[in-house]
Design a protein around this motif. Sequence first.
Motif, short mmCIF file in Angstrom:
data_model
loop_
_atom_site.label_atom_id
_atom_site.label_comp_id
_atom_site.label_asym_id
_atom_site.label_seq_id
_atom_site.Cartn_x
_atom_site.Cartn_y
_atom_site.Cartn_z
N TYR A 167 -23.25 8.22 21.58
CA TYR A 167 -23.74 9.53 22.03
C TYR A 167 -23.76 9.52 23.55
O TYR A 167 -24.50 8.74 24.16
CB TYR A 167 -25.13 9.83 21.46
CG TYR A 167 -25.77 11.02 22.15
CD1 TYR A 167 -25.09 12.24 22.21
CD2 TYR A 167 -27.02 10.93 22.76
CE1 TYR A 167 -25.65 13.33 22.88
CE2 TYR A 167 -27.59 12.02 23.41
CZ TYR A 167 -26.90 13.22 23.47
OH TYR A 167 -27.44 14.28 24.13
N GLU A 168 -22.92 10.37 24.14
CA GLU A 168 -22.83 10.44 25.60
C GLU A 168 -22.97 11.90 26.05
O GLU A 168 -21.98 12.64 26.04
CB GLU A 168 -21.49 9.89 26.07
CG GLU A 168 -21.28 8.44 25.74
CD GLU A 168 -20.36 7.77 26.76
OE1 GLU A 168 -20.80 6.80 27.37
OE2 GLU A 168 -19.23 8.24 26.96
N THR A 178 -30.10 10.63 33.27
CA THR A 178 -30.08 9.96 31.97
C THR A 178 -30.93 10.77 31.01
O THR A 178 -31.97 11.31 31.41
CB THR A 178 -30.74 8.56 32.06
OG1 THR A 178 -30.33 7.95 33.26
CG2 THR A 178 -30.34 7.68 30.91
N ALA A 179 -30.50 10.82 29.75
CA ALA A 179 -31.37 11.43 28.74
C ALA A 179 -32.63 10.58 28.65
O ALA A 179 -32.55 9.35 28.78
CB ALA A 179 -30.65 11.47 27.40
N ALA A 184 -32.79 10.91 23.61
CA ALA A 184 -31.65 10.16 23.06
C ALA A 184 -31.97 9.72 21.63
O ALA A 184 -31.15 9.87 20.73
CB ALA A 184 -31.33 8.96 23.95
N HIS A 188 -29.90 10.54 18.28
CA HIS A 188 -29.36 9.42 17.49
C HIS A 188 -29.79 9.51 16.03
O HIS A 188 -29.00 9.29 15.12
CB HIS A 188 -29.80 8.07 18.08
CG HIS A 188 -28.98 7.65 19.26
ND1 HIS A 188 -28.50 6.38 19.42
CD2 HIS A 188 -28.55 8.36 20.34
CE1 HIS A 188 -27.80 6.32 20.55
NE2 HIS A 188 -27.83 7.50 21.13
N TYR A 211 -25.91 4.58 23.12
CA TYR A 211 -26.18 5.66 24.07
C TYR A 211 -25.37 5.40 25.34
O TYR A 211 -25.25 4.24 25.78
CB TYR A 211 -27.68 5.74 24.43
CG TYR A 211 -27.87 6.68 25.60
CD1 TYR A 211 -27.85 8.05 25.41
CD2 TYR A 211 -27.97 6.18 26.91
CE1 TYR A 211 -27.93 8.92 26.48
CE2 TYR A 211 -28.05 7.04 27.98
CZ TYR A 211 -28.02 8.41 27.77
OH TYR A 211 -28.08 9.26 28.83
N LEU A 223 -34.57 2.63 26.68
CA LEU A 223 -33.54 3.16 25.78
C LEU A 223 -33.33 2.19 24.61
O LEU A 223 -33.32 2.59 23.44
CB LEU A 223 -32.23 3.36 26.54
CG LEU A 223 -32.19 4.56 27.51
CD1 LEU A 223 -31.04 4.41 28.51
CD2 LEU A 223 -32.07 5.88 26.75
N ILE A 229 -31.26 3.46 18.72
CA ILE A 229 -30.30 3.18 19.80
C ILE A 229 -29.88 1.71 19.66
O ILE A 229 -30.68 0.80 19.88
CB ILE A 229 -30.90 3.49 21.19
CG1 ILE A 229 -31.27 4.99 21.25
CG2 ILE A 229 -29.92 3.11 22.30
CD1 ILE A 229 -31.76 5.48 22.61
N CYS A 232 -25.49 0.25 24.31
CA CYS A 232 -25.13 1.20 25.35
C CYS A 232 -23.65 1.13 25.66
O CYS A 232 -23.06 0.04 25.64
CB CYS A 232 -25.89 0.88 26.65
SG CYS A 232 -27.66 1.00 26.48
#
Length: 252
Positions: A167-168, A178-179, A184, A188, A211, A223, A229, A232
């Motif tokens: 997820y970007e 950044t979320a 995020a 997700h 993420y 995160l 999550i 990354c």
Amino acid sequence: MRKTLIAGNWKMNGSQAAIDQLLSSLKASLPERDNVDWAVFPPSTYIAQAQSMLEGSRIAWGGQNVCEHPEGAYTGEVSASMLVDFGCKYVIIGHSERRHIYNETNEQIAEKIVIAVEAGLTPVICVGETQAQFESEMTREVIRTQLDAVINHPEGKEAISRSVIAYEPVWAIGTGLTATPELAQDVHIRIRSYISENVGKKVADSMQILYGGSVKPDNATNLLAQPDIDGCLVGGASLDPTKFIGIGKCKN
Ligand code: PEP
């Protein structure tokens, strides 16, 4: 139990000398603790160099893109079997820069995912909304449409079950924004539920959902602490070995 994956998208950056330095530093500073999987995505001209430097290490490598056709008269393209030939484990598909700069469509991306899986690659399927879509509260709808193109492909469910999703949010890529971890996590868990409903619960439960968007060591801890999550996808910070490794070290 889903293992964390920290993936570095180098985009169109590097040279033989710079990549030699970067990979040597990564190999030398990789933490002994094996709680994280690592992968780097060099430009295609440097994949052979990554292969020769990373073979036998704990760092996998992959392509940043792949052609939706198996071979033939597609000047400038790289096929899935060529990536496999150079030891690639992964391939990024549907990155927002491919979607927005090169106008790749959801359907074309679905074809790429299917052909990549058939060749034995693990696609890292990028999904996410633009700033305008975020502001219009369209995140959910945009991501569903992006996933539907894959799910509705005749071979799509099988292909997605062998993929990683990233997820970007487009507004967070390379912008320094950044979320929040909560936002995020919310996206997700919705992605996981959608996969569960439309592909299967077993697939959803084991699927790594990464993420991506301006991840750095100073925002990675919160995160990576979110339950949905699983790692990354890192752009800018992956060119700095201290930052890239630092992000992985944030995983408890
Ligand atoms: C990316 O390109 O996938 C990305 C997340 O970039 P950055 O980390 O620089 O925002």
